[in-house]
Every structure is written in structure tokens, then in C-alpha cells.
Design a protein around this motif. Structure first.
Motif, PDB file in Angstrom:
ATOM      1  N   VAL A  68      31.656  48.273  43.954  1.00 12.53           N
ATOM      2  CA  VAL A  68      32.034  47.801  45.281  1.00 12.53           C
ATOM      3  C   VAL A  68      30.823  47.787  46.200  1.00 12.53           C
ATOM      4  CG1 VAL A  68      34.427  48.559  45.069  1.00 12.53           C
ATOM      5  CG2 VAL A  68      32.758  50.091  46.125  1.00 12.53           C
ATOM      6  N   SER A  69      30.833  46.794  47.089  1.00 13.95           N
ATOM      7  CA  SER A  69      29.780  46.675  48.105  1.00 13.95           C
ATOM      8  C   SER A  69      30.450  46.247  49.409  1.00 13.95           C
ATOM      9  CB  SER A  69      28.740  45.636  47.665  1.00 13.95           C
ATOM     10  OG  SER A  69      29.397  44.417  47.372  1.00 13.95           O
ATOM     11  N   GLU A  70      29.719  46.323  50.494  1.00 12.45           N
ATOM     12  CA  GLU A  70      30.278  46.026  51.817  1.00 12.45           C
ATOM     13  C   GLU A  70      30.909  44.626  51.840  1.00 12.45           C
ATOM     14  OE1 GLU A  70      30.552  48.082  54.416  1.00 12.45           O
ATOM     15  OE2 GLU A  70      31.560  46.475  55.513  1.00 12.45           O
ATOM     16  N   GLY A  71      32.154  44.572  52.275  1.00 16.12           N
ATOM     17  CA  GLY A  71      32.826  43.281  52.458  1.00 16.12           C
ATOM     18  C   GLY A  71      33.441  42.680  51.205  1.00 16.12           C
ATOM     19  N   LEU A  72      33.305  43.348  50.080  1.00 15.53           N
ATOM     20  CA  LEU A  72      33.899  42.799  48.851  1.00 15.53           C
ATOM     21  C   LEU A  72      35.411  42.614  49.062  1.00 15.53           C
ATOM     22  CD1 LEU A  72      33.554  42.209  45.710  1.00 15.53           C
ATOM     23  CD2 LEU A  72      34.346  44.560  45.382  1.00 15.53           C
ATOM     24  N   GLU A  73      35.906  41.459  48.679  1.00 16.91           N
ATOM     25  CA  GLU A  73      37.346  41.204  48.844  1.00 16.91           C
ATOM     26  C   GLU A  73      37.941  40.720  47.533  1.00 16.91           C
ATOM     27  OE1 GLU A  73      38.461  38.591  52.035  1.00 16.91           O
ATOM     28  OE2 GLU A  73      40.605  38.838  51.590  1.00 16.91           O
ATOM     29  N   VAL A  74      38.992  41.373  47.103  1.00 17.90           N
ATOM     30  CA  VAL A  74      39.658  40.970  45.852  1.00 17.90           C
ATOM     31  C   VAL A  74      41.171  40.934  46.039  1.00 17.90           C
ATOM     32  CG1 VAL A  74      37.857  42.020  44.403  1.00 17.90           C
ATOM     33  CG2 VAL A  74      39.907  43.317  44.954  1.00 17.90           C
ATOM     34  N   LYS A  75      41.789  40.194  45.119  1.00 20.65           N
ATOM     35  CA  LYS A  75      43.255  40.188  45.065  1.00 20.65           C
ATOM     36  C   LYS A  75      43.647  40.605  43.651  1.00 20.65           C
ATOM     37  CE  LYS A  75      43.778  36.800  48.676  1.00 20.65           C
ATOM     38  NZ  LYS A  75      43.988  35.410  49.030  1.00 20.65           N
ATOM     39  N   THR A  76      44.604  41.494  43.570  1.00 18.67           N
ATOM     40  CA  THR A  76      44.916  42.087  42.265  1.00 18.67           C
ATOM     41  C   THR A  76      46.185  41.525  41.638  1.00 18.67           C
ATOM     42  OG1 THR A  76      46.291  43.872  43.166  1.00 18.67           O
ATOM     43  CG2 THR A  76      43.911  44.262  43.077  1.00 18.67           C
ATOM     44  N   ASP A  77      46.896  40.683  42.382  1.00 21.00           N
ATOM     45  CA  ASP A  77      48.243  40.341  41.929  1.00 21.00           C
ATOM     46  C   ASP A  77      48.591  38.867  42.095  1.00 21.00           C
ATOM     47  OD1 ASP A  77      50.184  41.637  40.668  1.00 21.00           O
ATOM     48  OD2 ASP A  77      51.308  42.289  42.433  1.00 21.00           O
ATOM     49  N   THR A  78      47.604  37.981  42.023  1.00 27.14           N
ATOM     50  CA  THR A  78      47.882  36.554  42.233  1.00 27.14           C
ATOM     51  C   THR A  78      48.491  35.954  40.963  1.00 27.14           C
ATOM     52  OG1 THR A  78      45.729  35.894  41.410  1.00 27.14           O
ATOM     53  CG2 THR A  78      45.872  36.390  43.766  1.00 27.14           C
ATOM     54  N   PRO A  79      49.114  34.781  41.067  1.00 24.04           N
ATOM     55  CA  PRO A  79      49.661  34.127  39.861  1.00 24.04           C
ATOM     56  C   PRO A  79      48.596  33.935  38.785  1.00 24.04           C
ATOM     57  CG  PRO A  79      50.459  33.033  41.841  1.00 24.04           C
ATOM     58  CD  PRO A  79      49.435  34.036  42.293  1.00 24.04           C
ATOM     59  N   GLN A  80      47.375  33.614  39.211  1.00 23.81           N
ATOM     60  CA  GLN A  80      46.300  33.392  38.233  1.00 23.81           C
ATOM     61  C   GLN A  80      45.930  34.691  37.501  1.00 23.81           C
ATOM     62  OE1 GLN A  80      42.483  32.319  39.688  1.00 23.81           O
ATOM     63  NE2 GLN A  80      41.959  31.186  37.837  1.00 23.81           N
ATOM     64  N   VAL A  81      45.882  35.783  38.274  1.00 28.37           N
ATOM     65  CA  VAL A  81      45.594  37.091  37.669  1.00 28.37           C
ATOM     66  C   VAL A  81      46.687  37.459  36.671  1.00 28.37           C
ATOM     67  CG1 VAL A  81      45.555  39.572  38.180  1.00 28.37           C
ATOM     68  CG2 VAL A  81      44.200  38.006  39.576  1.00 28.37           C
ATOM     69  N   LYS A  82      47.934  37.269  37.079  1.00 27.74           N
ATOM     70  CA  LYS A  82      49.055  37.631  36.197  1.00 27.74           C
ATOM     71  C   LYS A  82      49.035  36.804  34.919  1.00 27.74           C
ATOM     72  CE  LYS A  82      52.264  39.156  39.779  1.00 27.74           C
ATOM     73  NZ  LYS A  82      53.392  38.745  40.614  1.00 27.74           N
ATOM     74  N   LYS A  83      48.724  35.518  35.062  1.00 26.83           N
ATOM     75  CA  LYS A  83      48.690  34.640  33.878  1.00 26.83           C
ATOM     76  C   LYS A  83      47.572  35.080  32.927  1.00 26.83           C
ATOM     77  CE  LYS A  83      48.132  29.834  32.570  1.00 26.83           C
ATOM     78  NZ  LYS A  83      47.594  28.545  32.989  1.00 26.83           N
ATOM     79  N   ALA A  84      46.404  35.394  33.498  1.00 30.47           N
ATOM     80  CA  ALA A  84      45.272  35.809  32.663  1.00 30.47           C
ATOM     81  C   ALA A  84      45.600  37.115  31.936  1.00 30.47           C
ATOM     82  CB  ALA A  84      44.027  35.979  33.530  1.00 30.47           C
ATOM     83  N   ARG A  85      46.223  38.053  32.640  1.00 34.98           N
ATOM     84  CA  ARG A  85      46.580  39.337  32.001  1.00 34.98           C
ATOM     85  C   ARG A  85      47.590  39.122  30.874  1.00 34.98           C
ATOM     86  NH1 ARG A  85      47.408  42.689  37.471  1.00 34.98           N
ATOM     87  NH2 ARG A  85      45.220  42.967  38.057  1.00 34.98           N
ATOM     88  N   ARG A  86      48.517  38.188  31.103  1.00 39.24           N
ATOM     89  CA  ARG A  86      49.503  37.914  30.038  1.00 39.24           C
ATOM     90  C   ARG A  86      48.801  37.376  28.788  1.00 39.24           C
ATOM     91  NH1 ARG A  86      52.982  36.062  33.968  1.00 39.24           N
ATOM     92  NH2 ARG A  86      52.353  33.898  33.664  1.00 39.24           N
ATOM     93  N   LEU A  87      47.853  36.469  28.985  1.00 39.77           N
ATOM     94  CA  LEU A  87      47.121  35.907  27.839  1.00 39.77           C
ATOM     95  C   LEU A  87      46.358  36.998  27.095  1.00 39.77           C
ATOM     96  CD1 LEU A  87      45.748  32.593  29.370  1.00 39.77           C
ATOM     97  CD2 LEU A  87      47.509  32.827  27.619  1.00 39.77           C
ATOM     98  N   VAL A  88      45.737  37.907  27.874  1.00 41.06           N
ATOM     99  CA  VAL A  88      44.994  39.015  27.267  1.00 41.06           C
ATOM    100  C   VAL A  88      45.954  39.890  26.460  1.00 41.06           C
ATOM    101  CG1 VAL A  88      43.757  41.143  27.782  1.00 41.06           C
ATOM    102  CG2 VAL A  88      43.144  39.052  28.987  1.00 41.06           C
ATOM    103  N   MET A  89      47.090  40.207  27.063  1.00 39.69           N
ATOM    104  CA  MET A  89      48.041  41.083  26.377  1.00 39.69           C
ATOM    105  C   MET A  89      48.608  40.425  25.120  1.00 39.69           C
ATOM    106  SD  MET A  89      49.422  43.848  25.836  1.00 39.69           S
ATOM    107  CE  MET A  89      49.314  45.109  27.080  1.00 39.69           C
ATOM    108  N   GLU A  90      48.729  39.095  25.134  1.00 48.39           N
ATOM    109  CA  GLU A  90      49.220  38.405  23.931  1.00 48.39           C
ATOM    110  C   GLU A  90      48.262  38.597  22.757  1.00 48.39           C
ATOM    111  OE1 GLU A  90      50.033  34.362  24.897  1.00 48.39           O
ATOM    112  OE2 GLU A  90      51.867  34.860  26.008  1.00 48.39           O
ATOM    113  N   MET A  91      46.999  38.851  23.070  1.00 40.66           N
ATOM    114  CA  MET A  91      46.035  39.103  21.987  1.00 40.66           C
ATOM    115  C   MET A  91      45.985  40.579  21.609  1.00 40.66           C
ATOM    116  SD  MET A  91      42.906  36.516  22.680  1.00 40.66           S
ATOM    117  CE  MET A  91      42.753  36.676  24.432  1.00 40.66           C
ATOM    118  N   ILE A  92      46.267  41.446  22.577  1.00 38.43           N
ATOM    119  CA  ILE A  92      46.215  42.889  22.299  1.00 38.43           C
ATOM    120  C   ILE A  92      47.437  43.339  21.504  1.00 38.43           C
ATOM    121  CG2 ILE A  92      46.333  45.188  23.378  1.00 38.43           C
ATOM    122  CD1 ILE A  92      44.610  44.118  25.654  1.00 38.43           C
TER     123      ILE A  92
END
Ligand code: SF4
Ligand code: SF4
Length: 238
Positions: A68-92
Motif C-alpha cells: 500500500v502507498s498513499e492514495g491507493l484505491e481498490v475495490k474488492t467486490d466488483t462484478p469483474q473481481v467476482k468473475k475472475a475469482r470464479r474462473l480461478v476457483m474453477e481451476m483450483i
């Protein structure tokens, strides 16, 4: 300290701390399997992906490797994040279909079916055992071998690792519970690494309680006070 913004809310954090840890410190859940607070970050499982905010083009990064650095901004729960995590989990999931923890996490991420053929050796190549053995225990008894889909974790030359002291740290830290340990008579076996160790017996009750290799290492590393009865008596007799 720096200010970071997670899901639109500001948090104070130590500069350089990993974003995943900052989120967890503040009660924000981000799924992860290869991260441990006391080990170096690896970014291997890729479940902890988050979206960097304020970019023209959306970009996903692993939060366990993101300092982390000053001003870093992230979103942890967007549709894109959820879709990417699902794809990862499909491989795990096919790698450890019998693991309760993986199945529960998969369900939480919306993955129920195994889309790829099951490889089924229970190891998801998270590397926690390798890093724990190296960084916490100092034994370096196991490592990654080969590349790509053939990648495995094993002792050097796939032979019984002489440097394994049978501490069981890898057994405890493995998220899929695929490293089994067994004790019979005066022997402890770490089954996945084909390691068998003789145990020291308690001087009072005679019960084997600690691998002799561990006794050696503890004795060598102890400065003051000497380990004393810790190495002579089992936990019950102390
Ligand atoms: S049991 Fe052996 S391989 Fe596992 S962490 Fe301990 S020393 Fe390393
Ligand atoms: S054996 Fe367990 S801890 Fe080690 S890499 Fe595989 S899943 Fe991770």
C-alpha cells in the motif's frame, strides 16, 4: 502511515504493508489460499484479486503482493473481481475436490461443478508448505519441481528428505489437508514426503513424543536458558 481507500472508505495503514493484510486487519474479507501473515507473499493462488480504481481500463491485481502507498484505491467486490475469482476457483477445485475448505470456499464463490478433469492429488500448489519449511522452520526440506501443469511440491530428487525434522508445520499450514502425519510406536511419518523419523521417549512415562531430529535442532538453536525438561518430558508429564 498512509491513507488507502478500499471500497470507497478510507483506512490508515503502514506504508508497504500488503493490501490483503490491511483489508483483513479492518475486517474486509478477501478470499485467499496461498497467503500467510508470517510468510513472504507468493501471489500463487490468485484468489485475492482486487480491482485498482481510478484507471481508464480496469486492472486486476493480487492483493497479497500489492504494497500500500498513499492514495491507493481498490475495490474488492466488483462484478469483474467476482468473475475472475470464479474462473480461478474453477481451476483450483479439480486439484483438491476432496478438501472441505476448498469446497466451502468454491461454493461461496459460486463454483459448484468441476469444469476441468480432476487431477485429484489434493495439492493446489499454494506453496505455503514450502515457504513455512524454509522461512519458519529453516529446514528447506521441500520445494517446487517442474513447471506448468506438471508442477509439484516434493523433496529434492523425490527422495526421503534428510533435512525434514518432522515438525509437522507443513501438515498444519496446508489449506487442503493433503499432508498427512502418522505416529506409530516410536516413529513419526510425514506421509506425503515419505519421511520417517524416530521419536524420543518421555523419561517419566516412556511415551514417544518428539522426533529426535527436532530434539537435535532445538538443542543446537537454544541459547539460554537450556531447553531442559522440555526435551525430556512429554507435555502431559511436564
Ligand atoms: S515436517 Fe519436514 S517438511 Fe514439513 S515443515 Fe517440518 S521440516 Fe519441513
Ligand atoms: S502440499 Fe498443501 S501447502 Fe503444500 S503446496 Fe500443496 S496445497 Fe499448498
Amino acid at each position: 502511515m498512509v491513507t488507502v481507500i478500499i471500497n470507497g472508505k478510507k483506512y490508515q495503514a503502514e506504508e508497504g504493508r500488503k493490501l490483503l493484510q490491511v483489508a483483513l486487519d479492518n475486517g474486509i474479507e478477501i478470499p485467499h489460499l496461498c497467503y500467510h501473515e508470517n510468510l513472504s507473499s507468493y501471489g500463487g493462488c490468485r484468489l485475492c484479486l482486487v480491482e485498482l480504481a481510478g484507471r481508464k481500463k480496469s486492472s486486476l491485481v493480487t492483493s497479497c503482493t500489492l504494497p500500500v502507498s498513499e492514495g491507493l484505491e481498490v475495490k474488492t467486490d466488483t462484478p469483474q473481481v467476482k468473475k475472475a475469482r470464479r474462473l480461478v476457483m474453477e481451476m483450483i477445485l479439480p486439484q483438491a475436490p476432496d478438501s472441505l475448505r476448498i469446497r466451502v470456499l468454491a461454493r461461496e464463490l459460486g463454483v459448484s461443478a468441476v469444469s476441468f478433469p480432476s487431477e485429484g492429488d489434493g495439492c493446489i500448489r499454494c506453496g505455503l508448505c514450502v515457504r513455512a519449511c524454509e522461512e519458519l522452520v529453516g529446514a528447506g526440506a521441500i520445494s517446487f519441481a517442474s513447471r506448468g501443469s506438471a508442477r509439484t511440491v516434493e523433496p529434492p530428487f523425490a527422495e526421503e528428505p534428510e533435512s525434514c525434522i518432522g515438525c509437522g508445520t507443513c501438515v498444519v499450514i496446508c489449506p487442503t489437508d493433503c499432508i498427512k502425519m502418522e505416529e506409530r510406536d516410536d516413529e513419526r511419518k510425514i506421509i506425503r514426503w515419505k519421511r520417517t523419523l524416530k521419536m524420543k521417549s518421555c523419561v517419566r512415562c516412556g511415551r514417544p513424543f518428539l522426533p529426535l531430529a527436532m530434539v537435535d535442532v532445538i538443542t543446537r538453536r537454544s541459547t539460554s536458558p537450556p531447553p531442559g525438561e522440555r526435551l525430556e518430558l512429554c507435555p502431559d508429564c511436564r
